[in-house]
Design an enzyme around this catalytic site. Structure first.
Site, PDB file in Angstrom:
ATOM      1  N   HIS A   1      -8.085  21.069  58.504  1.00  0.00           N
ATOM      2  CA  HIS A   1      -7.844  22.462  58.098  1.00  0.00           C
ATOM      3  C   HIS A   1      -7.769  22.659  56.588  1.00  0.00           C
ATOM      4  CE1 HIS A   1      -5.324  25.943  57.050  1.00  0.00           C
ATOM      5  NE2 HIS A   1      -5.969  26.534  58.030  1.00  0.00           N
TER       6      HIS A   1
ATOM      7  N   HIS B   1     -13.172  28.308  49.854  1.00  0.00           N
ATOM      8  CA  HIS B   1     -12.261  28.901  48.863  1.00  0.00           C
ATOM      9  C   HIS B   1     -11.935  27.889  47.758  1.00  0.00           C
ATOM     10  CE1 HIS B   1     -11.579  31.943  51.890  1.00  0.00           C
ATOM     11  NE2 HIS B   1     -10.873  31.152  52.649  1.00  0.00           N
TER      12      HIS B   1
ATOM     13  N   HIS C   1     -10.561  23.954  54.055  1.00  0.00           N
ATOM     14  CA  HIS C   1     -10.079  24.905  53.049  1.00  0.00           C
ATOM     15  C   HIS C   1      -9.591  24.115  51.837  1.00  0.00           C
ATOM     16  CE1 HIS C   1      -9.205  27.402  56.786  1.00  0.00           C
ATOM     17  NE2 HIS C   1      -9.896  28.250  56.063  1.00  0.00           N
TER      18      HIS C   1
ATOM     19  N   ARG D   1      -0.505  36.494  56.269  1.00  0.00           N
ATOM     20  CA  ARG D   1      -0.568  35.351  57.179  1.00  0.00           C
ATOM     21  C   ARG D   1       0.465  35.488  58.302  1.00  0.00           C
ATOM     22  NH1 ARG D   1       0.276  28.955  55.866  1.00  0.00           N
ATOM     23  NH2 ARG D   1       2.428  29.664  55.831  1.00  0.00           N
TER      24      ARG D   1
ATOM     25  N   ASP E   1     -15.349  35.011  56.852  1.00  0.00           N
ATOM     26  CA  ASP E   1     -13.940  34.636  56.950  1.00  0.00           C
ATOM     27  C   ASP E   1     -13.127  35.522  57.901  1.00  0.00           C
ATOM     28  OD1 ASP E   1     -11.488  33.507  56.519  1.00  0.00           O
ATOM     29  OD2 ASP E   1     -11.488  33.701  54.358  1.00  0.00           O
TER      30      ASP E   1
ATOM     31  N   GLU F   1      -7.351  28.351  48.077  1.00  0.00           N
ATOM     32  CA  GLU F   1      -7.477  29.804  48.166  1.00  0.00           C
ATOM     33  C   GLU F   1      -6.388  30.493  47.355  1.00  0.00           C
ATOM     34  OE1 GLU F   1      -7.405  31.278  52.170  1.00  0.00           O
ATOM     35  OE2 GLU F   1      -7.979  33.302  51.568  1.00  0.00           O
TER      36      GLU F   1
ATOM     37  N   ARG G   1      -3.393  20.341  52.741  1.00  0.00           N
ATOM     38  CA  ARG G   1      -1.970  20.332  53.083  1.00  0.00           C
ATOM     39  C   ARG G   1      -1.734  20.065  54.568  1.00  0.00           C
ATOM     40  NH1 ARG G   1      -3.335  25.785  52.854  1.00  0.00           N
ATOM     41  NH2 ARG G   1      -2.688  26.968  54.689  1.00  0.00           N
TER      42      ARG G   1
ATOM     43  N   HIS H   1     -13.397  33.082  60.889  1.00  0.00           N
ATOM     44  CA  HIS H   1     -12.368  32.996  61.929  1.00  0.00           C
ATOM     45  C   HIS H   1     -12.529  34.309  62.693  1.00  0.00           C
ATOM     46  CE1 HIS H   1     -10.475  29.803  59.518  1.00  0.00           C
ATOM     47  NE2 HIS H   1     -10.505  30.622  58.492  1.00  0.00           N
TER      48      HIS H   1
ATOM     49  N   TYR I   1      -9.170  27.292  65.272  1.00  0.00           N
ATOM     50  CA  TYR I   1      -7.940  26.494  65.377  1.00  0.00           C
ATOM     51  C   TYR I   1      -6.977  26.935  66.472  1.00  0.00           C
ATOM     52  CZ  TYR I   1      -6.709  30.111  61.929  1.00  0.00           C
ATOM     53  OH  TYR I   1      -6.556  31.298  61.269  1.00  0.00           O
TER      54      TYR I   1
HETATM   55 ZN   LIG Z   1     -10.556  30.232  56.493  1.00  0.00          ZN
END
Ligand SMILES: [Zn+2]
Length: 467
Positions: free
Chosen positions: A215, A281, A244, A90, A332, A247, A218, A66, A129
């Protein structure tokens, strides 16, 4: 090995991805594709070859990036309990994401991609994203930011597998949060239209590929993921799919709470995921999940530097290797970018956790040989690009190392990859070729000054402090 428009290179030592030729000759056509490789010198070959005294190895694929997160590097480290865990980090990432306009994203991404090539990554899977404007409205061209990422890759001359993310939910069956408004896709059909507008059909020599990135387990429902895969199967059945997986322990717990299954179980029980898939991950997968990923020949994306920075946990590499699982490396969050750095942190984490140095099964290869060969093989499969080895039909992505650099003095082909591994990245390639074109010469990227200037302008504005 002929044709007048071809170029021929002679390297003192050429690593093909699993063995060495000394010397090694590589014939590259006008499209930058490898059309011949040999270790047998002839006077004709000697006459037309451009000679490099050094170790040449295939460029490394970077399976997970990213790029824009680079703008957070060093600005989100813990102070006491502030920025204490992944979720607090985050929050900082969401703040950053809302403050970037498309030209900012292009400038940051170009800097990151230039650094990747200098470090030895010649192709990258950019998991992208930031689709919408900061206020959450779609741009007039839904591919506005995607095109900025492509422009950044053009500036850096790096191979790009662009992976626009499908991010429909902020948690299992929960809507996207207010601060996730830039990630939205509207619908799976709109998302598939975005992929289509980027051009999913590509010639082998092209540096750009487009894949899909639901993504995380979830962020999509079963129905949405099924619609995505069906649409992709119609448009581009070989396109890479990245996701993903696990992670954070919190992700596994949420999946168990809401769906009664671990993320890898949920995926495996519903979808025929296969070798076109990369699961990023797999840190908190259990042994059964890892065995299933290995059995289906998917690739696990390991991002050891970022995973260590965020305190994610340690991937069970020896257990996965025992299942003959495939893996690649990714930078990453791009806080620090290096092939040897990623592999070194991966290796040292395993050694420290087990309090021993021999963490791999004994197949006669050194740690460096095993790690580089594995990451090349897994990385190439993950990105859907013709890279990862030096052989006819592959793209000419090559790194050349100076044998007189302090890290390599005294080393030969038996120990070169180990010397690079333990250098931690201090020993960068002196020349880097992507698709037959030199993008780094004498450790300098062709466009590094102008790219760095644009990056500096953006960073100064983003992090301006009041006097
Ligand atoms: Zn990532």
């Amino acid at each position: 090995m002929s044709r007048s428009s071809n170029k021929t290179y002679r390297f003192s030592h050429l690593y093909r991805g699993d063995d060495w030729l000394s010397p090694g000759y590589v014939d590259v056509d006008a499209n930058g594709m490898i059309v011949g490789v040999t270790g047998v010198p002839t006077s004709e070959l000697e006459r037309r070859s451009e000679r490099f005294d050094g170790f040449a190895v295939p460029g490394m694929p970077n399976v997970h990036s990213h790029a824009y997160l680079r703008a957070l590097a060093g600005f989100a480290e813990p102070i006491g309990t502030r920025n204490r865990d992944f979720w607090a980090w985050r929050d900082r990432m969401y703040e950053l994401a809302l403050g970037l306009e498309p030209p900012d994203i292009e400038a940051i991404t170009a800097q990151v991609f230039v650094e990747m090539t200098k470090a030895g990554f010649t192709s990258v899977g950019e998991f992208h994203y930031l689709h919408r404007a900061p206020d959450g409205r779609p741009y007039a061209d839904p591919a506005e930011v995607s095109r900025r990422v492509i422009a950044a890759a053009d500036a850096a001359g790096i191979g790009l597998t662009l992976l626009p993310a499908l991010y429909m939910h902020g948690g299992v069956d929960a809507p996207l949060g207010e601060r996730q408004r830039r990630f939205a896709s509207g619908s799976v059909d709109e998302y598939l239209a975005l992929l289509g507008s980027l051009g999913m059909k590509r010639e082998p020599h092209e540096l750009l590929r487009v894949g899909a990135a639901p993504h995380s387990v979830r962020a999509v429902t079963e129905r949405e993921l099924r619609d995505l895969i069906d649409g992709l199967d119609r448009a581009a059945p070989a396109a890479p799919i990245h996701m993903h997986l696990a992670e954070q322990r919190g992700e596994v717990e949420e999946s168990l709470d809401r769906r009664g299954e671990r993320p890898g179980e949920w995926l495996a029980h519903r979808f025929a995921f296969s070798s076109r898939w990369t699961l990023v991950h797999a840190t908190h997968c259990d042994q059964n999940e890892l065995a299933e990923i290995a059995r289906r020949e998917a690739t696990v994306g390991l991002c050891s530097v970022t995973e260590a920075n965020l305190g994610d946990g340690l991937f069970a590499l020896p257990a996965y290797e025992a299942e003959r699982g495939r893996w690649g490396v990714g930078t990453d969050s791009n806080t620090a970018i290096g092939v040897a750095l990623e592999l070194g942190v991966l290796e040292y984490g395993q050694r420290s956790a087990r309090q021993r140095r021999d963490v791999h099964s004994d197949d006669g290869r050194s740690a460096g040989s095993l790690l580089f060969a594995s990451a090349l093989r897994g990385g190439a499969a993950s990105l859907g690009q013709p890279v990862g080895s030096v052989e006819p039909g592959k793209r000419a992505d090559l790194l050349v190392f100076d044998p007189n650099a302090p890290a390599f003095v005294g080393h030969d082909i038996d120990t070169f990859l180990d010397a690079w591994l333990v250098s931690g990245g201090a020993a960068a390639p002196s020349q880097v070729m992507v698709g037959g074109r030199w993008v780094v010469r004498d450790r300098r990227h062709l466009r590094e000054d102008e790219v760095a200037r644009r990056f500096a302008v953006v960073m100064s504005r983003l992090h301006r402090r009041d006097a």
